[in-house]
Design a protein around this motif. Structure first.
Motif, PDB file in Angstrom:
ATOM      1  N   THR A 150       0.831  -1.203   0.000  1.00  0.00           N
ATOM      2  CA  THR A 150       0.000   0.000   0.000  1.00  0.00           C
ATOM      3  C   THR A 150       0.872   1.261   0.000  1.00  0.00           C
ATOM      4  OG1 THR A 150      -0.157  -0.175   2.427  1.00  0.00           O
ATOM      5  CG2 THR A 150      -1.975  -1.070   1.120  1.00  0.00           C
ATOM      6  N   ALA A 151       1.954   1.238   0.776  1.00  0.00           N
ATOM      7  CA  ALA A 151       2.852   2.401   0.786  1.00  0.00           C
ATOM      8  C   ALA A 151       3.478   2.620  -0.592  1.00  0.00           C
ATOM      9  CB  ALA A 151       3.944   2.205   1.837  1.00  0.00           C
ATOM     10  N   THR A 152       3.844   1.532  -1.261  1.00  0.00           N
ATOM     11  CA  THR A 152       4.439   1.649  -2.602  1.00  0.00           C
ATOM     12  C   THR A 152       3.436   2.195  -3.603  1.00  0.00           C
ATOM     13  OG1 THR A 152       5.922  -0.203  -2.126  1.00  0.00           O
ATOM     14  CG2 THR A 152       5.587   0.369  -4.441  1.00  0.00           C
ATOM     15  N   LEU A 153       2.208   1.689  -3.549  1.00  0.00           N
ATOM     16  CA  LEU A 153       1.182   2.161  -4.486  1.00  0.00           C
ATOM     17  C   LEU A 153       0.854   3.635  -4.260  1.00  0.00           C
ATOM     18  CD1 LEU A 153      -1.241  -0.913  -4.495  1.00  0.00           C
ATOM     19  CD2 LEU A 153       0.097  -0.059  -6.437  1.00  0.00           C
ATOM     20  N   LEU A 154       0.773   4.045  -2.996  1.00  0.00           N
ATOM     21  CA  LEU A 154       0.455   5.440  -2.713  1.00  0.00           C
ATOM     22  C   LEU A 154       1.575   6.373  -3.161  1.00  0.00           C
ATOM     23  CD1 LEU A 154      -1.155   5.097   0.835  1.00  0.00           C
ATOM     24  CD2 LEU A 154      -2.320   5.761  -1.272  1.00  0.00           C
ATOM     25  N   ALA A 155       2.813   5.926  -3.028  1.00  0.00           N
ATOM     26  CA  ALA A 155       3.951   6.797  -3.356  1.00  0.00           C
ATOM     27  C   ALA A 155       4.259   6.818  -4.852  1.00  0.00           C
ATOM     28  CB  ALA A 155       5.182   6.349  -2.570  1.00  0.00           C
ATOM     29  N   LYS A 156       3.980   5.720  -5.548  1.00  0.00           N
ATOM     30  CA  LYS A 156       4.411   5.625  -6.953  1.00  0.00           C
ATOM     31  C   LYS A 156       3.292   5.095  -7.849  1.00  0.00           C
ATOM     32  CE  LYS A 156       9.119   4.627  -5.352  1.00  0.00           C
ATOM     33  NZ  LYS A 156      10.266   3.685  -5.395  1.00  0.00           N
ATOM     34  N   TRP A 157       2.093   5.535  -7.612  1.00  0.00           N
ATOM     35  CA  TRP A 157       0.931   5.016  -8.344  1.00  0.00           C
ATOM     36  C   TRP A 157       1.099   5.177  -9.862  1.00  0.00           C
ATOM     37  CZ3 TRP A 157      -3.327   2.285  -7.126  1.00  0.00           C
ATOM     38  CH2 TRP A 157      -4.384   2.253  -8.045  1.00  0.00           C
ATOM     39  N   GLU A 158       1.560   6.316 -10.301  1.00  0.00           N
ATOM     40  CA  GLU A 158       1.634   6.576 -11.737  1.00  0.00           C
ATOM     41  C   GLU A 158       2.684   5.746 -12.450  1.00  0.00           C
ATOM     42  OE1 GLU A 158       1.950   8.811  -9.401  1.00  0.00           O
ATOM     43  OE2 GLU A 158       0.094  10.012  -9.464  1.00  0.00           O
ATOM     44  N   ARG A 159       3.647   5.216 -11.722  1.00  0.00           N
ATOM     45  CA  ARG A 159       4.752   4.486 -12.353  1.00  0.00           C
ATOM     46  C   ARG A 159       4.398   3.042 -12.704  1.00  0.00           C
ATOM     47  NH1 ARG A 159      10.119   6.257  -8.846  1.00  0.00           N
ATOM     48  NH2 ARG A 159       9.712   8.527  -8.808  1.00  0.00           N
ATOM     49  N   PHE A 160       3.296   2.528 -12.165  1.00  0.00           N
ATOM     50  CA  PHE A 160       2.954   1.118 -12.377  1.00  0.00           C
ATOM     51  C   PHE A 160       1.888   0.978 -13.445  1.00  0.00           C
ATOM     52  CE2 PHE A 160       4.335   1.261  -7.864  1.00  0.00           C
ATOM     53  CZ  PHE A 160       5.415   0.408  -7.962  1.00  0.00           C
ATOM     54  N   THR A 161       1.985  -0.124 -14.168  1.00  0.00           N
ATOM     55  CA  THR A 161       0.943  -0.450 -15.151  1.00  0.00           C
ATOM     56  C   THR A 161      -0.276  -0.992 -14.421  1.00  0.00           C
ATOM     57  OG1 THR A 161       1.698  -2.728 -15.447  1.00  0.00           O
ATOM     58  CG2 THR A 161       2.748  -1.034 -16.824  1.00  0.00           C
ATOM     59  N   ASP A 162      -1.375  -1.107 -15.141  1.00  0.00           N
ATOM     60  CA  ASP A 162      -2.601  -1.633 -14.538  1.00  0.00           C
ATOM     61  C   ASP A 162      -2.406  -3.077 -14.061  1.00  0.00           C
ATOM     62  OD1 ASP A 162      -3.864   0.745 -14.953  1.00  0.00           O
ATOM     63  OD2 ASP A 162      -4.938   0.094 -16.769  1.00  0.00           O
ATOM     64  N   ASP A 163      -1.674  -3.857 -14.849  1.00  0.00           N
ATOM     65  CA  ASP A 163      -1.432  -5.240 -14.443  1.00  0.00           C
ATOM     66  C   ASP A 163      -0.616  -5.312 -13.152  1.00  0.00           C
ATOM     67  OD1 ASP A 163      -2.852  -6.217 -16.567  1.00  0.00           O
ATOM     68  OD2 ASP A 163      -1.084  -6.537 -17.843  1.00  0.00           O
ATOM     69  N   GLN A 164       0.384  -4.436 -13.027  1.00  0.00           N
ATOM     70  CA  GLN A 164       1.195  -4.415 -11.808  1.00  0.00           C
ATOM     71  C   GLN A 164       0.361  -3.984 -10.598  1.00  0.00           C
ATOM     72  OE1 GLN A 164       4.250  -1.772 -13.287  1.00  0.00           O
ATOM     73  NE2 GLN A 164       5.750  -3.462 -13.427  1.00  0.00           N
ATOM     74  N   LYS A 165      -0.476  -2.998 -10.788  1.00  0.00           N
ATOM     75  CA  LYS A 165      -1.354  -2.543  -9.699  1.00  0.00           C
ATOM     76  C   LYS A 165      -2.314  -3.662  -9.278  1.00  0.00           C
ATOM     77  CE  LYS A 165      -1.327   2.271 -11.277  1.00  0.00           C
ATOM     78  NZ  LYS A 165      -2.125   3.356 -11.922  1.00  0.00           N
ATOM     79  N   LYS A 166      -2.848  -4.362 -10.263  1.00  0.00           N
ATOM     80  CA  LYS A 166      -3.774  -5.448  -9.955  1.00  0.00           C
ATOM     81  C   LYS A 166      -3.086  -6.545  -9.159  1.00  0.00           C
ATOM     82  CE  LYS A 166      -6.874  -8.811 -12.078  1.00  0.00           C
ATOM     83  NZ  LYS A 166      -7.402  -9.380 -13.349  1.00  0.00           N
ATOM     84  N   LEU A 167      -1.859  -6.896  -9.561  1.00  0.00           N
ATOM     85  CA  LEU A 167      -1.114  -7.928  -8.846  1.00  0.00           C
ATOM     86  C   LEU A 167      -0.858  -7.520  -7.399  1.00  0.00           C
ATOM     87  CD1 LEU A 167       0.455 -10.591  -8.805  1.00  0.00           C
ATOM     88  CD2 LEU A 167       2.453  -9.332  -9.655  1.00  0.00           C
ATOM     89  N   MET A 168      -0.462  -6.270  -7.177  1.00  0.00           N
ATOM     90  CA  MET A 168      -0.210  -5.798  -5.816  1.00  0.00           C
ATOM     91  C   MET A 168      -1.488  -5.814  -4.976  1.00  0.00           C
ATOM     92  SD  MET A 168       2.437  -2.611  -6.282  1.00  0.00           S
ATOM     93  CE  MET A 168       4.016  -2.815  -7.122  1.00  0.00           C
ATOM     94  N   LEU A 169      -2.583  -5.360  -5.563  1.00  0.00           N
ATOM     95  CA  LEU A 169      -3.848  -5.328  -4.811  1.00  0.00           C
ATOM     96  C   LEU A 169      -4.348  -6.737  -4.500  1.00  0.00           C
ATOM     97  CD1 LEU A 169      -5.679  -2.370  -6.626  1.00  0.00           C
ATOM     98  CD2 LEU A 169      -4.715  -2.398  -4.301  1.00  0.00           C
ATOM     99  N   GLU A 170      -4.146  -7.666  -5.435  1.00  0.00           N
ATOM    100  CA  GLU A 170      -4.514  -9.057  -5.170  1.00  0.00           C
ATOM    101  C   GLU A 170      -3.696  -9.624  -4.017  1.00  0.00           C
ATOM    102  OE1 GLU A 170      -3.917 -10.893  -8.919  1.00  0.00           O
ATOM    103  OE2 GLU A 170      -5.982 -10.526  -9.630  1.00  0.00           O
ATOM    104  N   THR A 171      -2.417  -9.269  -3.961  1.00  0.00           N
ATOM    105  CA  THR A 171      -1.566  -9.719  -2.858  1.00  0.00           C
ATOM    106  C   THR A 171      -2.047  -9.127  -1.531  1.00  0.00           C
ATOM    107  OG1 THR A 171       0.318  -9.848  -4.364  1.00  0.00           O
ATOM    108  CG2 THR A 171       0.795  -9.852  -2.003  1.00  0.00           C
ATOM    109  N   VAL A 172      -2.379  -7.847  -1.550  1.00  0.00           N
ATOM    110  CA  VAL A 172      -2.902  -7.198  -0.345  1.00  0.00           C
ATOM    111  C   VAL A 172      -4.196  -7.868   0.101  1.00  0.00           C
ATOM    112  CG1 VAL A 172      -3.925  -5.058   0.562  1.00  0.00           C
ATOM    113  CG2 VAL A 172      -1.802  -4.974  -0.765  1.00  0.00           C
ATOM    114  N   ASP A 173      -5.066  -8.165  -0.861  1.00  0.00           N
ATOM    115  CA  ASP A 173      -6.336  -8.815  -0.543  1.00  0.00           C
ATOM    116  C   ASP A 173      -6.113 -10.196   0.076  1.00  0.00           C
ATOM    117  OD1 ASP A 173      -9.332  -8.931  -0.785  1.00  0.00           O
ATOM    118  OD2 ASP A 173      -8.820 -10.653  -2.039  1.00  0.00           O
ATOM    119  N   ALA A 174      -5.180 -10.978  -0.484  1.00  0.00           N
ATOM    120  CA  ALA A 174      -4.896 -12.315   0.050  1.00  0.00           C
ATOM    121  C   ALA A 174      -4.324 -12.235   1.466  1.00  0.00           C
ATOM    122  CB  ALA A 174      -3.922 -13.046  -0.882  1.00  0.00           C
TER     123      ALA A 174
END
Length: 410
Positions: free
Chosen positions: A200-224
């Motif tokens: 979550t800290a990485t996504l908040l700090a660097k949201w624009e740098r990630f592709t949609d697929d990368q964001k989805k993978l991170m959020l799925e990991t957070v959800d799990a």
């Protein structure tokens, strides 16, 4: 039969004694006591009023699970039961007749002599006893001690000092178990929470740098990881309810065969080969009333253990069976579910520890709490669960649930 010396069949009670008798050994009887029982006890206060429970129930001091030591008005020990002798390692024959401070030398945790601190015979006249506390016997052994002062009047002289002794080993085991539980929970929570915080800290700090697929993978990991934390908290709540006897069972009609089928389908959907599971259902099954959510929890845990720790085919047999409890309503009054695999199985020496807290059959993760909860759920339904070796060599878990039709439907 009242409280008396170790092994004695008749003994003085606090209100019965007018002249303090000499300590008696097992088998002796004091005729003065019988005469005293017929006298007027008017004016007596505190313990011993009315008929003694021991007289009606036939309680012998040696039958008590806790140590019992009684001293008379002069501080001489007149009762020292078998549990007291075991806890203190002092024979009853040695303690009887000695002064209380000599027969039962106790110190507080700071090394001060407890009897001198409390002064039961010369202390405050309104004091009725001492609350339970940890004290030390000679040699440093710790015991739990409670004292009661029996008086003939609310502020009168002490006629008896009644001391209860308890071994601290059971309490220490409980404290160690709680400490282990806290340590396990802290360890299990640290990993998923670290992951959640990091992503979550990485996504908040660097949201624009990630592709949609990368964001989805991170959020799925957070959800799990969030689901993992939720499951752990649910396990803790279940343990708390099981330990306190407050685990509620909300019975409804349950199709146990369909429930097993749903769990197998979930594993197949997640990537397990369909031919790894073999479900066999023997019909007709008796109607089963149980808590569907908790039965799902039992099935989930047993199948997860078989898939994660076992090998080869996981076989699930659902069969009618005799009730785990004695009943008169027929032989097939229960349903049994057996989950077995073809792995290495559970070592014989570990069989009796499988359903205890923190037992792990391998190093493949887990809190070691699942089977403890499974046993608690099954027993809350009035059922039984066992573990053994499967025909294929792996582990075999079998739980049996009674029909359990609610009383209002009978």
């Amino acid at each position: 039969m009242g409280v008396g010396t170790s092994g004695a069949k008749s003994a003085p009670r606090a209100r019965d004694v007018r002249d303090t008798p000499a300590p008696r050994r097992a088998g002796q009887h004091d005729d003065r006591l019988d005469a005293d029982r017929d006298t007027d006890h008017e004016g007596d206060h505190g313990a011993g009023l009315g008929s003694e429970p021991g007289d009606e129930l036939g309680i012998d001091p040696d039958d008590l699970p806790d140590g019992l030591v009684i001293a008379d008005e002069n501080g001489r020990v007149i009762c020292f039961n078998a549990a007291a002798a075991r806890i203190t390692a002092v024979p009853a024959a040695t303690a009887l007749g000695r002064h209380l401070e000599s027969a039962l030398p106790l110190e507080d945790l700071e090394g001060r002599r407890w009897w001198q601190l409390t002064d039961p015979y010369g202390g405050l006249a309104i004091r009725v006893g001492q609350p339970e506390r940890n004290l030390l016997l000679p040699g440093g052994r710790e015991v739990l001690v409670t004292a009661r002062y029996v008086r003939t009047a609310p502020t009168g002289p002490v006629r008896r000092v009644v001391v209860s002794l308890r071994d601290t080993e059971a309490r220490r085991r409980t404290e160690r178990s709680h400490a282990e539980l806290i340590a396990t929970v802290a360890h299990e929570l640290r990993s998923p929470l670290t992951s959640v915080k990091g992503f979550t800290a990485t996504l908040l700090a660097k949201w624009e740098r990630f592709t949609d697929d990368q964001k989805k993978l991170m959020l799925e990991t957070v959800d799990a990881d969030a689901n993992r934390v939720t499951r752990l908290i649910a396990e803790l709540l279940d343990i708390s309810r099981i330990d306190s006897g407050r685990l509620e069972v909300r019975r409804q009609p349950v199709d146990i065969g369909a429930a097993v089928g749903r769990h197998i389908q979930a594993y197949v959907t997640s990537g397990q080969p369909a031919d790894r599971f073999l479900l066999r259902i023997e019909q007709p099954l008796p109607p089963l009333w149980a808590d569907p959510d908790k039965i799902d929890q039992v099935l989930s845990n047993l199948l997860e253990n078989a898939v994660r720790h076992g090998e080869g085919t996981v076989t699930i047999d659902v069969t009618p069976s005799a009730s785990p409890r004695e009943r008169e309503d027929g032989e097939n009054a229960a349903t049994s579910v057996t989950v077995s695999d073809e792995g290495t199985g559970i070592p014989e020496e570990s069989m009796n520890r499988v359903f205890t807290r923190f037992w792990r059959g391998s190093k493949r993760g887990g809190t070691g709490l699942g089977l403890y909860i499974v046993k608690g759920i099954v027993e809350a339904h009035g059922g039984t669960i066992t573990v053994g070796r499967a025909p294929g060599g792996g582990a075999e878990f079998r739980f049996t649930l009674p029909v359990g039709t609610p009383a209002y439907l009978l």
